[in-house]
Design a protein around this motif. Structure first.
Motif, PDB file in Angstrom:
ATOM      1  N   THR A   1     114.423  47.888  51.194  1.00  0.00           N
ATOM      2  CA  THR A   1     115.689  47.646  50.694  1.00  0.00           C
ATOM      3  C   THR A   1     116.395  47.419  52.157  1.00  0.00           C
ATOM      4  OG1 THR A   1     116.445  49.910  51.297  1.00  0.00           O
ATOM      5  CG2 THR A   1     115.522  49.554  49.112  1.00  0.00           C
ATOM      6  N   LEU A   2     117.686  46.747  51.953  1.00  0.00           N
ATOM      7  CA  LEU A   2     118.480  46.127  53.199  1.00  0.00           C
ATOM      8  C   LEU A   2     118.985  47.374  53.980  1.00  0.00           C
ATOM      9  CD1 LEU A   2     118.801  43.503  54.029  1.00  0.00           C
ATOM     10  CD2 LEU A   2     121.130  43.668  52.986  1.00  0.00           C
ATOM     11  N   THR A   3     119.062  48.730  53.113  1.00  0.00           N
ATOM     12  CA  THR A   3     119.440  49.744  53.879  1.00  0.00           C
ATOM     13  C   THR A   3     118.503  50.462  54.723  1.00  0.00           C
ATOM     14  OG1 THR A   3     120.956  50.441  52.099  1.00  0.00           O
ATOM     15  CG2 THR A   3     120.277  52.487  53.361  1.00  0.00           C
ATOM     16  N   ASP A   4     117.104  50.455  54.328  1.00  0.00           N
ATOM     17  CA  ASP A   4     115.992  50.879  55.319  1.00  0.00           C
ATOM     18  C   ASP A   4     115.981  49.792  56.239  1.00  0.00           C
ATOM     19  OD1 ASP A   4     115.379  52.816  53.232  1.00  0.00           O
ATOM     20  OD2 ASP A   4     113.903  51.489  52.282  1.00  0.00           O
TER      21      ASP A   4
ATOM     22  N   TRP B   1     118.554  50.272  58.736  1.00  0.00           N
ATOM     23  CA  TRP B   1     118.591  51.767  59.559  1.00  0.00           C
ATOM     24  C   TRP B   1     117.500  51.461  60.670  1.00  0.00           C
ATOM     25  CZ3 TRP B   1     114.248  54.354  60.761  1.00  0.00           C
ATOM     26  CH2 TRP B   1     114.430  55.679  61.535  1.00  0.00           C
TER      27      TRP B   1
ATOM     28  N   GLN C   1     127.410  40.951  57.423  1.00  0.00           N
ATOM     29  CA  GLN C   1     126.189  41.492  56.923  1.00  0.00           C
ATOM     30  C   GLN C   1     126.489  41.653  55.279  1.00  0.00           C
ATOM     31  OE1 GLN C   1     123.502  41.305  58.360  1.00  0.00           O
ATOM     32  NE2 GLN C   1     123.850  41.823  60.399  1.00  0.00           N
ATOM     33  N   PRO C   2     125.488  41.583  54.440  1.00  0.00           N
ATOM     34  CA  PRO C   2     125.855  42.383  53.044  1.00  0.00           C
ATOM     35  C   PRO C   2     126.220  43.749  53.079  1.00  0.00           C
ATOM     36  CG  PRO C   2     123.684  40.803  53.086  1.00  0.00           C
ATOM     37  CD  PRO C   2     124.119  41.267  54.578  1.00  0.00           C
ATOM     38  N   GLU C   3     126.808  43.880  52.059  1.00  0.00           N
ATOM     39  CA  GLU C   3     127.625  45.398  52.100  1.00  0.00           C
ATOM     40  C   GLU C   3     126.571  46.459  52.345  1.00  0.00           C
ATOM     41  OE1 GLU C   3     130.740  47.939  49.395  1.00  0.00           O
ATOM     42  OE2 GLU C   3     129.787  46.127  48.576  1.00  0.00           O
ATOM     43  N   GLU C   4     125.569  46.318  51.786  1.00  0.00           N
ATOM     44  CA  GLU C   4     124.481  47.429  51.907  1.00  0.00           C
ATOM     45  C   GLU C   4     124.037  47.796  53.307  1.00  0.00           C
ATOM     46  OE1 GLU C   4     119.905  48.397  50.033  1.00  0.00           O
ATOM     47  OE2 GLU C   4     120.854  46.717  49.363  1.00  0.00           O
ATOM     48  N   GLY C   5     123.668  46.473  53.940  1.00  0.00           N
ATOM     49  CA  GLY C   5     123.155  46.610  55.155  1.00  0.00           C
ATOM     50  C   GLY C   5     124.390  47.043  56.338  1.00  0.00           C
TER      51      GLY C   5
ATOM     52  N   ASN D   1     127.136  48.790  55.899  1.00  0.00           N
ATOM     53  CA  ASN D   1     127.615  50.190  55.655  1.00  0.00           C
ATOM     54  C   ASN D   1     126.535  51.120  56.363  1.00  0.00           C
ATOM     55  OD1 ASN D   1     129.577  49.801  53.885  1.00  0.00           O
ATOM     56  ND2 ASN D   1     128.410  50.111  52.080  1.00  0.00           N
ATOM     57  N   GLU D   2     125.240  50.610  56.446  1.00  0.00           N
ATOM     58  CA  GLU D   2     124.332  51.245  56.969  1.00  0.00           C
ATOM     59  C   GLU D   2     124.202  51.101  58.652  1.00  0.00           C
ATOM     60  OE1 GLU D   2     121.228  54.172  57.814  1.00  0.00           O
ATOM     61  OE2 GLU D   2     122.628  53.856  56.262  1.00  0.00           O
TER      62      GLU D   2
END
Length: 511
Positions: free
Chosen positions: A239-242, A245, A262-266, A268-269
């Protein structure tokens, strides 16, 4: 492959042979992949130990004044822009704050200072290389010379040979064992830059960030994140969150961190990790127009990389004590640096008038990068008699990449010939600097990947003629045999692009 005995007289070829012995072979990589254990958590402690054994502590590298850059795509281009900007500040005691600033007033303001900001040597560590491994370690924009590479390579080799790790602390580091290929080159880069008195260095992360061997850097001047995407999922997560991170693992307490949008998911992390790591500040680069600057690297997507480079260079220079302001007009040095930046193999056009061929080169190994690359080609391609695609991707999902490429290019233009080749340089083997042991020899010999890619393309486009060739030299010879004017799009693996450049200029003839 065992580590070779070293001859008394050590040549550059001896160094490359020894370095190639440190590559992980295909069977080892597959075994680790299937086990689900990539041992990444051991990387940093082991790198610190290797560093100790060649005579340094990570804290000593702080004097290199390091800019640390990660990301999925664009990080190499960003580093090239930063390098080009910093080169404009070499041996300058002061700089103008903007195009309209008075340099004399700045000079007088610094006249009472005992220590003036300075840059004498700019180092760049990047990967992968295209034609020569020496490209990975540059000083003032030039790859390390063969004699210096050989000298420093064997200094590191001998220090590792004559030192040992505590077996109770590092049982896995048995006597005589050397770091793997990328780790060794990272160690070598630190030794080179320290020995050559580099005072500004740019480090491109290899893979990820948190566990990357470059991440023994303790106090960079600034850290940067280029565009994030899904890649290296085995090591970084799905995932983009992983992935965010892992990439943000280079953030350091008290050090500024900068990212492109970045895309929101990335994003935010990245923000969460910046707070967790207590960075000095976290900044998203502004979207400067830059339309009045002809960037040295082609492709509309390079504007984002250039904007990231501006922020990284400005923060770095300010940290060193230079008076630099990029809020409004860019200083002339920045404009010149952005305009003169070069990064071979990325959106590069080579004319071969004697054969009526124009080569369009761009290494692109993710869906996002292949889309940008394909858009660039369709915009730049001329109305030639024939249009050719030369493609390979040996280690990633080449099937998905060529589907993405086809979706962008068609129906705007169509290829008359589509060629799938291996990354083997010559008809009788690899160039020394381009030997690859981390792919399946059996798959390459049988051209399994190339056959599968040709089948996929045939399902997309039955009209174009499909060709499968054993090596890059044979592919180029075929293209040169075509009649009329020819436009050729060379893309996919950077290893393909590098081998292509070697064959094209014939500077590294086979033995």
């Amino acid at each position: 492959m065992g580590q070779p005995d070293m001859p008394l007289h050590r040549s550059y070829k001896d160094a490359i042979r020894a370095l190639n012995s440190l590559q992980s072979n295909y069977a080892t990589i597959e075994a680790i992949r299937k086990s689900g254990n990539n041992r990444s958590a051991n990387n940093i402690p082991e790198m610190v130990e290797w560093t100790r054994r060649i005579g340094y502590s990570p804290a000593e590298f702080n004097r290199l004044n390091i800019i640390h850059v990660t990301g999925t795509k664009g990080k190499g281009s960003t580093c090239a822009f930063v390098q080009s900007i910093l080169k404009r500040y070499k041996n300058k005691d002061f700089v103008t704050a903007s195009r309209n600033s008075s340099s004399s007033s700045l000079a007088s303001s610094r006249s009472n200072e005992t220590e003036k900001p300075h840059i004498t040597k700019v180092g760049l560590y990047s990967s992968p290389h295209l034609k020569s491994v020496r490209e990975r370690i540059r000083i003032n924009g030039k790859p390390l010379a063969e004699d210096l590479f050989t000298k420093y390579f064997f200094e590191v080799w001998d220090r590792l040979e004559s030192s040992e790790s505590n077996p109770s602390t590092f049982p896995q580091l048995s006597p005589g064992l050397k770091p793997a290929y990328f780790k060794y080159l990272t160690l070598l880069s630190f030794h080179v830059f320290m020995s050559e008195n580099v005072d500004s260095a740019i480090y491109e992360v290899g893979v990820g960030g948190e566990f990357d061997s470059t991440n023994i850097i303790e106090k960079p001047t600034v850290t940067g994140v280029s565009a994030l995407g899904i890649d290296h999922t085995f090591m970084l997560g799905n995932t983009l969150t992983d992935i965010a991170w892992n990439k943000s693992g280079i953030f350091k307490e008290g050090v500024p961190a900068v990212s492109v949008p970045q895309p929101e998911e990335g994003m935010n992390e990245l923000i969460r990790r910046a707070e967790e790591r207590k960075v000095k500040f976290f900044k998203v680069v502004p979207d400067r127009d830059l339309s009045d600057i002809k960037l040295g690297l082609a492709g509309t997507f390079q504007k984002e990389n250039a904007n990231l480079a501006i922020e990284l260079a400005a923060i770095h220079l300010q940290k060193l004590g230079f008076k630099v302001d990029v809020k409004d007009d860019l200083p002339d040095e920045f404009v010149e640096g952005l305009s003169s930046a070069r990064w071979p193999g990325r959106c590069q056009i080579i004319e071969e008038p004697e054969n009526q061929i124009t080569w369009y080169l761009d290494g692109a190994h993710t869906k996002e990068s292949i889309e940008a690359s394909s858009q660039w080609f369709t915009e730049k391609q001329t109305k030639s008699d024939q249009t050719v695609l030369l493609f390979n991707q040996q280690t990633r999902d080449g099937d998905a990449l060529i589907k993405q490429l086809h979706g962008v290019v068609y129906p705007k233009l169509k290829f008359n010939h589509v060629i799938f080749t291996t990354n083997i340089t010559w008809s009788d083997g690899y160039s020394d600097d381009l030997v690859s042991l981390n792919t399946s020899k059996e798959e390459i010999d049988n051209m399994d990947v190339q056959k599968a890619l040709a089948e996929t393309w045939n399902n997309l486009d039955k009209a174009s003629r499909k060709h499968i060739f054993h090596d890059i030299e044979t592919s180029i010879n075929f293209i040169r045999s075509l009649e009329g004017s020819v436009d050729v799009f060379v893309t996919g693996s950077l290893h393909l692009v590098g081998g292509f450049l070697v064959v094209l200029d014939r500077k590294d003839l086979p033995n």
